[in-house]
Write an enzyme that holds these catalytic residues in place. Structure first.
Site, PDB file in Angstrom:
ATOM      1  N   CYS A   2      -6.414 -19.547 -13.366  1.00 23.09           N
ATOM      2  CA  CYS A   2      -5.283 -19.071 -14.150  1.00 23.09           C
ATOM      3  C   CYS A   2      -5.469 -17.584 -14.495  1.00 23.09           C
ATOM      4  O   CYS A   2      -6.555 -17.150 -14.856  1.00 23.09           O
ATOM      5  CB  CYS A   2      -5.072 -19.825 -15.450  1.00 23.09           C
ATOM      6  SG  CYS A   2      -4.782 -21.572 -15.225  1.00 23.09           S
ATOM      7  N   ARG A  26      -6.372 -15.965  -8.961  1.00 20.17           N
ATOM      8  CA  ARG A  26      -6.963 -16.835  -9.984  1.00 20.17           C
ATOM      9  C   ARG A  26      -6.268 -18.193 -10.055  1.00 20.17           C
ATOM     10  O   ARG A  26      -6.748 -19.116 -10.709  1.00 20.17           O
ATOM     11  CB  ARG A  26      -6.885 -16.155 -11.357  1.00 20.17           C
ATOM     12  CG  ARG A  26      -7.586 -14.816 -11.420  1.00 20.17           C
ATOM     13  CD  ARG A  26      -7.477 -14.241 -12.806  1.00 20.17           C
ATOM     14  NE  ARG A  26      -8.264 -15.012 -13.737  1.00 20.17           N
ATOM     15  CZ  ARG A  26      -9.521 -14.752 -14.049  1.00 20.17           C
ATOM     16  NH1 ARG A  26     -10.141 -13.727 -13.520  1.00 20.17           N
ATOM     17  NH2 ARG A  26     -10.163 -15.505 -14.900  1.00 20.17           N
ATOM     18  N   TRP A  72      -3.399 -22.478 -12.294  1.00 14.52           N
ATOM     19  CA  TRP A  72      -4.179 -23.395 -11.460  1.00 14.52           C
ATOM     20  C   TRP A  72      -4.285 -24.652 -12.306  1.00 14.52           C
ATOM     21  O   TRP A  72      -4.991 -24.678 -13.317  1.00 14.52           O
ATOM     22  CB  TRP A  72      -5.556 -22.819 -11.149  1.00 14.52           C
ATOM     23  CG  TRP A  72      -6.367 -23.667 -10.234  1.00 14.52           C
ATOM     24  CD1 TRP A  72      -6.329 -23.666  -8.872  1.00 14.52           C
ATOM     25  CD2 TRP A  72      -7.345 -24.643 -10.593  1.00 14.52           C
ATOM     26  NE1 TRP A  72      -7.215 -24.594  -8.371  1.00 14.52           N
ATOM     27  CE2 TRP A  72      -7.857 -25.210  -9.402  1.00 14.52           C
ATOM     28  CE3 TRP A  72      -7.841 -25.118 -11.808  1.00 14.52           C
ATOM     29  CZ2 TRP A  72      -8.830 -26.208  -9.392  1.00 14.52           C
ATOM     30  CZ3 TRP A  72      -8.813 -26.113 -11.797  1.00 14.52           C
ATOM     31  CH2 TRP A  72      -9.293 -26.640 -10.584  1.00 14.52           C
ATOM     32  N   ASN A  98      -5.743 -19.586 -20.605  1.00 10.05           N
ATOM     33  CA  ASN A  98      -6.633 -19.912 -19.494  1.00 10.05           C
ATOM     34  C   ASN A  98      -7.850 -20.613 -20.088  1.00 10.05           C
ATOM     35  O   ASN A  98      -8.426 -20.127 -21.054  1.00 10.05           O
ATOM     36  CB  ASN A  98      -7.066 -18.614 -18.782  1.00 10.05           C
ATOM     37  CG  ASN A  98      -8.140 -18.862 -17.746  1.00 10.05           C
ATOM     38  OD1 ASN A  98      -8.198 -19.927 -17.145  1.00 10.05           O
ATOM     39  ND2 ASN A  98      -9.000 -17.876 -17.551  1.00 10.05           N
ATOM     40  N   GLY A  99      -8.213 -21.762 -19.538  1.00  2.00           N
ATOM     41  CA  GLY A  99      -9.357 -22.516 -20.057  1.00  2.00           C
ATOM     42  C   GLY A  99      -8.971 -23.971 -20.249  1.00  2.00           C
ATOM     43  O   GLY A  99      -7.990 -24.444 -19.662  1.00  2.00           O
ATOM     44  N   GLU A 472     -22.803 -22.603   4.980  1.00  4.63           N
ATOM     45  CA  GLU A 472     -21.808 -21.619   4.528  1.00  4.63           C
ATOM     46  C   GLU A 472     -20.622 -21.569   5.502  1.00  4.63           C
ATOM     47  O   GLU A 472     -19.464 -21.512   5.078  1.00  4.63           O
ATOM     48  CB  GLU A 472     -22.476 -20.238   4.367  1.00  4.63           C
ATOM     49  CG  GLU A 472     -21.540 -19.061   4.131  1.00  4.63           C
ATOM     50  CD  GLU A 472     -20.644 -19.196   2.912  1.00  4.63           C
ATOM     51  OE1 GLU A 472     -20.826 -20.116   2.095  1.00  4.63           O
ATOM     52  OE2 GLU A 472     -19.704 -18.382   2.805  1.00  4.63           O
ATOM     53  N   LYS A 476     -16.655 -22.389   4.757  1.00  5.88           N
ATOM     54  CA  LYS A 476     -15.590 -21.417   5.029  1.00  5.88           C
ATOM     55  C   LYS A 476     -14.495 -22.037   5.898  1.00  5.88           C
ATOM     56  O   LYS A 476     -13.310 -21.886   5.631  1.00  5.88           O
ATOM     57  CB  LYS A 476     -16.216 -20.202   5.723  1.00  5.88           C
ATOM     58  CG  LYS A 476     -15.635 -18.896   5.425  1.00  5.88           C
ATOM     59  CD  LYS A 476     -16.002 -18.242   4.126  1.00  5.88           C
ATOM     60  CE  LYS A 476     -16.534 -19.061   3.021  1.00  5.88           C
ATOM     61  NZ  LYS A 476     -17.151 -18.386   1.930  1.00  5.88           N
ATOM     62  N   GLU A 479     -12.530 -24.707   4.003  1.00 10.78           N
ATOM     63  CA  GLU A 479     -11.783 -24.121   2.886  1.00 10.78           C
ATOM     64  C   GLU A 479     -10.445 -23.536   3.323  1.00 10.78           C
ATOM     65  O   GLU A 479      -9.436 -23.710   2.641  1.00 10.78           O
ATOM     66  CB  GLU A 479     -12.657 -23.024   2.252  1.00 10.78           C
ATOM     67  CG  GLU A 479     -12.137 -22.441   0.964  1.00 10.78           C
ATOM     68  CD  GLU A 479     -13.116 -21.439   0.345  1.00 10.78           C
ATOM     69  OE1 GLU A 479     -14.082 -21.018   1.025  1.00 10.78           O
ATOM     70  OE2 GLU A 479     -12.911 -21.070  -0.811  1.00 10.78           O
ATOM     71  N   HIS A 495     -30.882 -38.534  13.619  1.00  8.85           N
ATOM     72  CA  HIS A 495     -31.111 -39.517  12.555  1.00  8.85           C
ATOM     73  C   HIS A 495     -29.805 -40.086  12.016  1.00  8.85           C
ATOM     74  O   HIS A 495     -29.801 -40.694  10.944  1.00  8.85           O
ATOM     75  CB  HIS A 495     -31.931 -38.889  11.426  1.00  8.85           C
ATOM     76  CG  HIS A 495     -33.310 -38.490  11.868  1.00  8.85           C
ATOM     77  ND1 HIS A 495     -34.275 -39.401  12.233  1.00  8.85           N
ATOM     78  CD2 HIS A 495     -33.868 -37.270  12.068  1.00  8.85           C
ATOM     79  CE1 HIS A 495     -35.371 -38.771  12.605  1.00  8.85           C
ATOM     80  NE2 HIS A 495     -35.149 -37.471  12.532  1.00  8.85           N
ATOM     81  N   LYS A 606      -9.728 -18.314  -7.099  1.00 12.36           N
ATOM     82  CA  LYS A 606     -10.870 -17.423  -6.864  1.00 12.36           C
ATOM     83  C   LYS A 606     -11.912 -17.520  -7.960  1.00 12.36           C
ATOM     84  O   LYS A 606     -13.104 -17.554  -7.697  1.00 12.36           O
ATOM     85  CB  LYS A 606     -10.342 -15.980  -6.768  1.00 12.36           C
ATOM     86  CG  LYS A 606     -11.406 -14.944  -6.470  1.00 12.36           C
ATOM     87  CD  LYS A 606     -11.862 -15.035  -5.045  1.00 12.36           C
ATOM     88  CE  LYS A 606     -12.895 -14.001  -4.681  1.00 12.36           C
ATOM     89  NZ  LYS A 606     -13.615 -14.381  -3.453  1.00 12.36           N
TER      90      LYS A 606
HETATM   91  O1  M6R Z   1     -17.508 -16.157  -8.344  1.00 18.11           O
HETATM   92  P1  M6R Z   1     -18.568 -17.091  -7.869  1.00 18.11           P
HETATM   93  O2  M6R Z   1     -19.440 -16.514  -6.819  1.00 18.11           O
HETATM   94  O3  M6R Z   1     -19.400 -17.650  -8.998  1.00 18.11           O
HETATM   95  O4  M6R Z   1     -17.797 -18.310  -7.227  1.00 18.11           O
HETATM   96  C1  M6R Z   1     -18.486 -19.460  -6.816  1.00 18.11           C
HETATM   97  C2  M6R Z   1     -17.637 -20.325  -5.912  1.00 18.11           C
HETATM   98  O5  M6R Z   1     -16.521 -20.809  -6.610  1.00 18.11           O
HETATM   99  C3  M6R Z   1     -17.163 -19.557  -4.674  1.00 18.11           C
HETATM  100  O6  M6R Z   1     -18.230 -19.032  -3.961  1.00 18.11           O
HETATM  101  C4  M6R Z   1     -16.375 -20.503  -3.731  1.00 18.11           C
HETATM  102  O7  M6R Z   1     -17.232 -21.456  -3.212  1.00 18.11           O
HETATM  103  C5  M6R Z   1     -15.703 -19.683  -2.626  1.00 18.11           C
HETATM  104  N1  M6R Z   1     -14.290 -19.920  -2.652  1.00 18.11           N
HETATM  105  C6  M6R Z   1     -16.167 -20.036  -1.253  1.00 18.11           C
HETATM  106  O8  M6R Z   1     -15.556 -19.251  -0.276  1.00 18.11           O
END
Ligand code: M6R
Length: 611
Positions: A2, A26, A72, A98-99, A472, A476, A479, A495, A606
């Site tokens: 948010c 956000r 969000w 926000n929160g 990673e 990606k 996501e 395994h 984000k």
């Molecule tokens: O701002 P941060 O690095 O703490 O965020 C952590 C995760 O939310 C962030 O890395 C998330 O996994 C990404 N969207 C991945 O691409």
């Protein structure tokens, strides 16, 4: 999670709208703006991206104060009723938040029993509480309402009773900017046209009339610290690219250079006698922690452990003497990571932050801070921040090594040290990193993406650090392309996971480790190809190296079951930084081919400021 905005001054409506566009990463489920003019307050709301708000006619309106929100969803579905700003029953008091208000259900049934609610959000209790407590003094009513709230919040409120903007902050970021008027925002990206900013401290509240007034919970006045705006913090445009994601991948070499420079300028303070390193983060930042562990163990030779922040908070972590905590967060605002730091501090652990965002919450609660300095990362999927976090952790492992073993004799020489214990990377090898040619991957990436886009699942494998890259890369791809993707250590296939491999399965195999690890990686690749799967091999070793494992007899003839994406041949310590890049590009390309917006994957945001 948010974005909230408020502007008091000329051009308030446009200011809030443009600010929300900069905060859209956000959250982007729905958005709303409330405007105060001489006739009262009116609100405009829409479902979807901020641009949908334009269709409500909000930009044709004007007013001296406007507040806005991009959502969000945490409580209640994505509906107009649940969209902020929220109001009191008499519609005179309007709030954005926000929160999470953890006691909202109790408040609804207790203090607010009998009050009519129009939606399901936790936020709606806030304007209703203020209304309940209002007996002629808005500031008093606002404070009484805030006193009742449990949980985390950044709140902005305006009302028909005066021309002030009220705000409160607890465990959710809030910053105020000054230009022609005042701007309140979740982060500096909303502070358009401001010359100075003031970061609101946790557990404070206040209001803006012709000036800014901030108080602690006991109504003691807090001194205001205006800081000149940093130009770079508001450079959030796509620079001619179709999406932020591709812009940010292209920026990786420059970002790495900037991180390196930031490291050289930094003065990280380490306690003496470190014997154990705890690394904590979420998502991509957790994967950086895994890489950090491998560097610290290899370069500094001391025990390290990684814990996902949301797990660390509720774990029975046993602290050993000499433990240092490294907390990695691009945004510096991730609630899970911040809570983990609070717990670590309670346990007496010395905390080092690695972040991208100056003045973010993480920088205020850690004992020492390292900035990766990659510029704003707007795309929800983290790319340039990851590669720079990994570089920073590698450089930090060198500092730890020197602290432990070199007794300060070679502190000035970070470009290769001959004490035998530190990083052995020469200046020209760093230069290769800072001059990577991202575009050289594009044609290969396009070809393999055309095959991946047709699949509904995908696997990634690697050994040692390549397994971390696989994790990673899998995050990606899933996501932004919504393809089910998972990662395994190469040796684990046999395994269990090998049962998933069939004719046409695609596996991305990262193979940057030489010697026996290369042989083992080739074995795993062959196990896949022999069962009809196809491997996309990402490696700096020559393509011929893999011929013997990717050519298989299908019963009639010999067929090639592999594609090869070449990496530059850099120092082995730097390979984890370059090997993720083609996978980031595959994730981006597949997402675009499927018609998605990679910058704003569904259901995500984000900055994850709720636990
Ligand atoms: O701002 P941060 O690095 O703490 O965020 C952590 C995760 O939310 C962030 O890395 C998330 O996994 C990404 N969207 C991945 O691409």
């Amino acid at each position: 999670m948010c974005g909230i905005m408020a502007v008091k001054g000329v051009g308030a409506v446009n200011g809030v709208y443009e600010g929300l566009k900069n905060l859209e990463y956000r959250g982007y489920d729905s958005a709303g703006i409330a405007i105060k003019d001489c006739n009262g307050i009116k609100a405009f709301k829409s479902i979807g991206y901020i641009s949908e708000l334009e269709k409500t006619g909000v930009l044709d309106c004007s007013g001296g104060i406007a507040i806005g929100h991009t959502r969000w969803a945490t409580h209640g579905g994505v509906t107009i009723e649940n969209c902020h700003p929220h109001c009191s029953e008499d519609k005179k008091i309007w709030v954005v938040h926000n929160g999470i208000i953890e006691n909202h259900k109790l408040l609804r049934s207790d203090v607010l029993a009998g009050v009519v609610f129009y939606g399901e959000t936790d936020t709606e209790v806030i304007p209703k509480l203020i209304e309940q407590y209002y007996t002629g003094d808005v500031w008093q009513a606002f404070r009484s309402a805030i006193d009742k709230l449990n949980g985390s919040y950044a709140i902005v409120m305006m009302c028909e009773y005066d021309d002030k903007v009220y705000f409160a902050r607890k465990s959710s970021p809030l910053v105020i900017g000054k230009g022609n008027g005042f701007v309140v925002s979740s982060d500096v990206n909303g502070l358009i046209d401001c010359s100075e900013k003031c970061v609101i401290e946790d557990n404070t509240l206040g209001y803006i009339d012709n000036n800014l007034h901030i108080y602690d919970k006991n109504t003691n006045k807090i001194n205001i610290n205006w800081i000149a705006m940093d130009e770079r913090s508001i450079e959030a445009d796509k620079g001619g690219n179709e999406h932020f994601m591709i812009k940010e991948i292209n920026e990786i070499p420059r970002a790495l250079q900037s991180t390196y420079n930031s490291f050289l300028k930094s003065e990280v303070v380490l306690p003496d006698n470190i014997s154990n390193v705890l690394l904590v983060g979420c998502g991509t930042s957790y994967h950086s922690c895994l890489m950090g562990k491998s560097y610290i163990e290899r370069v500094a030779g001391i025990k390290s452990e990684c814990v996902i922040a949301s797990e660390f908070i509720y774990s029975n972590y046993i602290v050993r003497e000499g433990t240092v905590g490294i907390f990695v967060s691009q945004s510096g605002e991730t609630a899970d990571t911040l809570s983990a730091i609070h717990k670590a501090k309670e346990l007496g652990i010395y905390c080092i932050a690695i972040t991208n965002v100056r003045e973010s919450s993480i920088t205020r609660i850690c004992d020492s801070v390292l900035y990766i300095d990659v510029g704003v990362e707007v795309c929800v999927a983290s790319t340039k921040a990851y590669t720079s976090q990994v570089l920073m952790l590698m450089l930090l492992s060198d500092v730890i090594a020197r602290n432990l073993k070199c007794e300060g004799t070679c502190k000035e020489d970070v470009l290769g040290c001959n004490c035998g214990n530190c990083l052995e990377i020469r200046a020209n090898e760093y230069n290769d990193l800072f001059n990577l040619d991202i575009k050289s991957y594009l044609s290969k990436v396009r070809g393999v993406s055309e095959e991946i886009v047709k699949k509904d699942k995908l696997h990634l494998i690697g050994k040692a650090v390549d397994y971390i890259t696989a994790l990673e890369g899998a995050l990606k791809i899933k996501e932004v392309s919504y393809i089910f993707t998972d990662a395994y250590p190469s040796g684990e296939l046999k395994h269990g996971t090998l049962s998933l491999i069939e004719e046409g399965s695609i596996v991305i195999a990262i193979a940057t480790q030489g010697g026996i690890l290369l042989d083992k990686s080739k074995n795993a690749i062959h196990e896949i190809c022999a069962r009809g799967g196809k491997c996309i091999i990402i490696s700096q070793f020559p393509e011929e190296e893999f011929n013997e494992v990717i050519w298989c007899n299908d019963g009639k003839r010999c067929v090639k079951r592999g594609e090869y994406i070449p990496l530059p041949n850099l120092n082995s310590l730097l390979m984890p930084i370059v090997s993720i890049i083609p996978i980031d590009l595959i994730a981006y390309t597949v997402s675009v081919m499927k018609g998605y917006n990679p910058d704003k994957p569904r259901n995500l945001a984000k900055s994850v400021t709720v636990e």
